[in-house]
Design an enzyme around this catalytic site. Structure first.
Site: not given
Length: 399
Positions: A156, A175, A239, A267, A280-281
């Protein structure tokens, strides 16, 4: 590759709705989809929580149609000799498109602007005048010429970095574990940050694409925010736990962080000033779901038919061209003389070895051995039993 004829039809169980295109990978002669099976040969899953499930002694593989495996008890699977697959890269384009969409939309205050405009319902003919009068509160900024920091240059991250360059952004990448394959696919115009602090200090936008580990948990916190440019935008499509939410709320309130765009709302996030919560698309496209399902099914099919392993999170990856010969596939401790004991068991039946591969991963190893001779099917159960009785063998089967 030789003709593959399994000794018995293999049972595949799904714990979520898996795209039909993925299930079609399993040919009906050798496989059956049986979601009522209590002891399948393999399970294909998406987000179903498997931590409370007891595994039958016939289960050989679990394939996650997606990248994250937090919903699978990987350590337990390893102890029981069950290979766990994931599908890195299958949803990469979907996530990349969402990252770049969110980057541009948040920079132009599109989300807030649309929500405000919808609130004008009922104002009738005054709507156009109200829009003209109110639009100044949503003045944004262009991304052209700005610097995007990309943490994690896997499937990604590399796509995001390359496409951001095409949008006339400057791109810095960090990285320390970049793979050779990714390096070949990464544009030479992506600047390399030698430290993550260097990336923090020079980025107008930061997007993160790393797994959640003990080292990455809470990596965005008060200390790291202090290194960043004032008003930096942070995008998190990896995450939620990568971010210390208490510190993020304070940084947003002070303006140290300009916006926090996350695909993992809760929340706490909903209460944050200038947070952009996305439901979360990231990988939620028809194409992505099909790609993940097909990749997961192909991994399971190849493993059950040939023993070959690719993209496992707990077994060492290993591949041996399949020629139709009988093959011993054994998962065992990575200790001396394991391969010797397995080959001794084979030779005790006056069988010759045609080919072999052995791969290790930390304290574990996986060995595949092709047998030269035509093997009488009657001896297979006893040979399997002898190999499985070797101390240090977790599981062994003859294909």
């Amino acid at each position: 590759m030789g003709t593959i004829i399994l000794d018995k039809v293999k049972s595949i169980k799904t714990l979520n709705n898996i795209a039909e295109s993925g299930l079609n990978v399993f040919n009906k002669d050798n496989f059956t989809i049986d979601n009522d099976s209590e002891n399948p040969d393999a399970i294909v899953v998406r987000s179903f929580n498997m931590h409370t499930i007891e595994f039958g002694n016939n289960l050989k593989a679990i394939a996650r149609a997606g990248a994250g495996v937090n919903n699978i008890p990987v350590d337990k699977c390893t102890e029981q000799g069950i290979v766990v697959f994931n599908t890195p890269g299958a949803n990469a384009n979907a996530v990349k498109e969402m990252v770049l969409t969110s980057l541009m939309a948040s920079s132009r205050n599109l989300f807030a602007g649309v929500a405000w405009t919808k609130s004008l319902e009922g104002e009738g003919e005054q709507v156009p005048k109200l829009v003209e009068a109110g639009k100044k509160q949503f003045v944004g900024k262009e991304i052209k010429g700005k610097t995007l920091g990309v943490i994690g240059l896997g499937a990604i991250g590399a796509l995001v970095a390359n496409d951001a360059l095409d949008l006339d952004m400057d791109v810095i990448g960090f990285d320390p574990f970049i793979s050779v394959d990714t390096a070949w696919n990464l544009s030479r115009n992506v600047q390399r940050a030698m430290t993550i602090e260097e990336l923090f200090a020079n980025s107008d936008y930061i997007t993160v694409h790393v797994p959640l580990t003990d080292d990455t948990r809470g990596m965005f916190n008060e200390e790291t925010f202090s290194v960043m440019k004032p008003g930096v935008y942070i995008l998190n499509f990896s995450r939620g736990e990568l971010v210390n939410e208490k510190d993020m709320a304070a940084a947003l309130e002070s303006g140290k962080v300009g916006k926090y765009i996350t695909d993992f709302p809760n929340e706490n996030v909903l209460k944050m000033k200038n947070a952009v919560p996305i439901p979360h698309l990231g990988a939620s496209t028809q194409e992505s779901e099909e790609n993940c399902a097909i990749m997961a099914a192909r991994q399971v099919k190849e493993f059950l038919e040939t023993g070959n392993i690719k993209y496992s999170v707990n077994f060492p990856n290993a591949s041996l061209p399949y020629t139709g010969k009988r093959r011993v596939a054994a998962f065992h401790q990575n200790v001396p003389n394991m391969v010797g004991q397995i080959t001794s068991a084979i030779s005790s039946y006056s069988l010759n070895i045609a080919d072999m591969v052995n791969r290790s991963r930390e304290g574990y190893a996986y060995t595949m051995i092709d047998i030269e001779n035509k093997v009488n099917g009657d001896i297979i159960p006893s040979l399997e039993e002898i190999i499985n009785q070797i101390e240090g063998i977790f599981t062994a089967r003859i294909i």
